[in-house]
Structure formats: C-alpha cells, structure tokens
Scaffold this motif. Structure first.
Motif, mmCIF file in Angstrom:
data_model
loop_
_atom_site.group_PDB
_atom_site.id
_atom_site.type_symbol
_atom_site.label_atom_id
_atom_site.label_comp_id
_atom_site.label_asym_id
_atom_site.label_seq_id
_atom_site.Cartn_x
_atom_site.Cartn_y
_atom_site.Cartn_z
ATOM 1 N N SER A 47 0.845 -1.194 0.000
ATOM 2 C CA SER A 47 0.000 0.000 0.000
ATOM 3 C C SER A 47 0.880 1.243 0.000
ATOM 4 O O SER A 47 2.080 1.173 0.272
ATOM 5 C CB SER A 47 -0.928 0.000 1.211
ATOM 6 O OG SER A 47 -0.178 -0.045 2.403
ATOM 7 N N ASN A 48 0.258 2.374 -0.303
ATOM 8 C CA ASN A 48 0.972 3.649 -0.294
ATOM 9 C C ASN A 48 1.263 4.086 1.133
ATOM 10 O O ASN A 48 0.523 3.748 2.054
ATOM 11 C CB ASN A 48 0.140 4.742 -0.972
ATOM 12 C CG ASN A 48 0.006 4.525 -2.455
ATOM 13 O OD1 ASN A 48 0.916 4.031 -3.096
ATOM 14 N ND2 ASN A 48 -1.139 4.892 -2.998
ATOM 15 N N CYS A 49 2.298 4.840 1.303
ATOM 16 C CA CYS A 49 2.580 5.478 2.589
ATOM 17 C C CYS A 49 1.713 6.733 2.656
ATOM 18 O O CYS A 49 1.663 7.501 1.696
ATOM 19 C CB CYS A 49 4.049 5.877 2.689
ATOM 20 S SG CYS A 49 5.165 4.468 2.639
ATOM 21 N N VAL A 50 1.044 6.911 3.771
ATOM 22 C CA VAL A 50 0.176 8.073 3.938
ATOM 23 C C VAL A 50 0.735 8.918 5.076
ATOM 24 O O VAL A 50 0.974 8.414 6.172
ATOM 25 C CB VAL A 50 -1.280 7.637 4.248
ATOM 26 C CG1 VAL A 50 -2.168 8.845 4.437
ATOM 27 C CG2 VAL A 50 -1.810 6.740 3.137
ATOM 28 N N GLY A 51 0.945 10.215 4.801
ATOM 29 C CA GLY A 51 1.485 11.124 5.800
ATOM 30 C C GLY A 51 0.449 11.494 6.844
ATOM 31 O O GLY A 51 -0.736 11.167 6.724
ATOM 32 N N LYS A 52 0.889 12.209 7.875
ATOM 33 C CA LYS A 52 -0.029 12.534 8.970
ATOM 34 C C LYS A 52 -1.153 13.467 8.537
ATOM 35 O O LYS A 52 -2.173 13.551 9.201
ATOM 36 C CB LYS A 52 0.728 13.086 10.179
ATOM 37 C CG LYS A 52 1.370 14.432 9.998
ATOM 38 C CD LYS A 52 2.047 14.858 11.283
ATOM 39 C CE LYS A 52 2.724 16.201 11.133
ATOM 40 N NZ LYS A 52 3.415 16.593 12.337
ATOM 41 N N ASN A 53 -0.980 14.163 7.422
ATOM 42 C CA ASN A 53 -2.057 15.014 6.893
ATOM 43 C C ASN A 53 -2.702 14.368 5.667
ATOM 44 O O ASN A 53 -3.194 15.065 4.781
ATOM 45 C CB ASN A 53 -1.512 16.405 6.549
ATOM 46 C CG ASN A 53 -1.013 17.120 7.788
ATOM 47 O OD1 ASN A 53 -1.660 17.083 8.827
ATOM 48 N ND2 ASN A 53 0.141 17.748 7.693
ATOM 49 N N ASP A 54 -2.657 13.036 5.612
ATOM 50 C CA ASP A 54 -3.239 12.241 4.519
ATOM 51 C C ASP A 54 -2.584 12.479 3.166
ATOM 52 O O ASP A 54 -3.186 12.203 2.126
ATOM 53 C CB ASP A 54 -4.757 12.462 4.398
ATOM 54 C CG ASP A 54 -5.509 11.914 5.595
ATOM 55 O OD1 ASP A 54 -4.995 10.962 6.219
ATOM 56 O OD2 ASP A 54 -6.593 12.428 5.905
ATOM 57 N N GLU A 55 -1.348 12.986 3.154
ATOM 58 C CA GLU A 55 -0.679 13.201 1.881
ATOM 59 C C GLU A 55 -0.012 11.895 1.428
ATOM 60 O O GLU A 55 0.425 11.096 2.238
ATOM 61 C CB GLU A 55 0.349 14.342 1.964
ATOM 62 C CG GLU A 55 1.551 14.065 2.845
ATOM 63 C CD GLU A 55 1.359 14.422 4.313
ATOM 64 O OE1 GLU A 55 2.380 14.502 5.018
ATOM 65 O OE2 GLU A 55 0.221 14.598 4.773
#
Length: 150
Positions: A47-55
């Motif tokens: 899966s994609n890595c998702v940042g803390k602001n959903d980026e």
C-alpha cells in the motif's frame, strides 16, 4: 542502533526483498511456535505510505502487510504465542501488547515492534480459529534505478 527520527531518510528496500523478509519472518515465527503455515495462505498487501495530513507521495514509497495462517488446534495457541513472544524478546523486539484468555474460549494476541527497523509483528487467534502471523513494514523507499549502459 539509534531510533530513526521523523526526518531521517526512509529505509531502502525492493518490494520483493521486503516480501521475502516478511515471508521468512512469518515462517520463522510459525516454526518457533511449533506449527506450520497453511500452504497458499500467505497474503502480501502493498500500500501507499500516507502522511499525517493524509498526503501521499508518488515517488515509490510503500508499506507491506504480510499475513499467513496456521490451522494449529486452538488449545495449542496460548503455548505457541508464548514461544513466539520469548523468541521475539530474545531478538530485541519490544512487546507492545499481549493477551491470553483460555476461560472457555481461547483468545490470544501478541503485538511486538522492533524500534531500530520499525517493523511490527502480530500473532493472534482469529475469529475462525486460525493462528494468524502478520508482519508490517514501516514506510520503505524503492532503490534508485541502476543506470543502464547503451
């Protein structure tokens, strides 16, 4: 090894290498538990890595969740999980959660993490009575493509 910081570069690992390591780790945990993984039960999910602001960055970053199952009898689950816990602690993993209930219903779960690599592992009794072995990687970066000569 020191704990990775939030601004440190991501670990670099090819997807196949990450999957091979996760497969090896689930097999090793099952062997330690005194059981075997059910053939064909492995479920690798990238899966994609998702940042803390959903980026989400489109630069090859990924996470892997790798799950495999064993149909070990329910009454063996508590002892199996205890064996895996001892092995993981010996290898420097920190136990983040542990539960063992046998009052009429077997219910076991072990969550552990390795601070230096940020890998997470879980062993637990599933709703269907199987013993689940799971490995989750942190966000990893694909290796840079090697230059090709013409």
């Amino acid at each position: 090894m020191s704990t990775p910081g939030p601004n440190d570069p991501l670990p670099v690992k090819a997807r196949q290498d990450a999957q091979d390591w996760a497969q090896h780790m689930t097999e090793y945990m099952a062997q330690t538990a005194g059981t075997a993984l059910d053939p064909g039960s492995a479920e690798p999910k990238f899966s994609n890595c998702v940042g803390k602001n959903d980026e989400v960055r489109d630069d090859g970053r990924y996470k892997l969740t790798y799950v495999a199952y064993s149909s070990a009898p329910l009454e063996q689950h508590p002892e199996a999980v205890r064996k895996v816990r001892a092995m993981l602690e010996q290898q420097g993993f920190k136990v983040d959660g542990y539960r063992e209930t046998t009052d009429g219903k077997v219910d076991t779960i072990l969550d552990a993490s390795q601070e230096s690599s940020r890998y997470l592992v879980t062993v637990e009794t599933t709703t269907g009575g199987l013993l689940l072995f799971r490995v989750r990687t942190p966000c990893l970066m694909l290796p840079a493509p090697s230059p090709t000569s013409h």
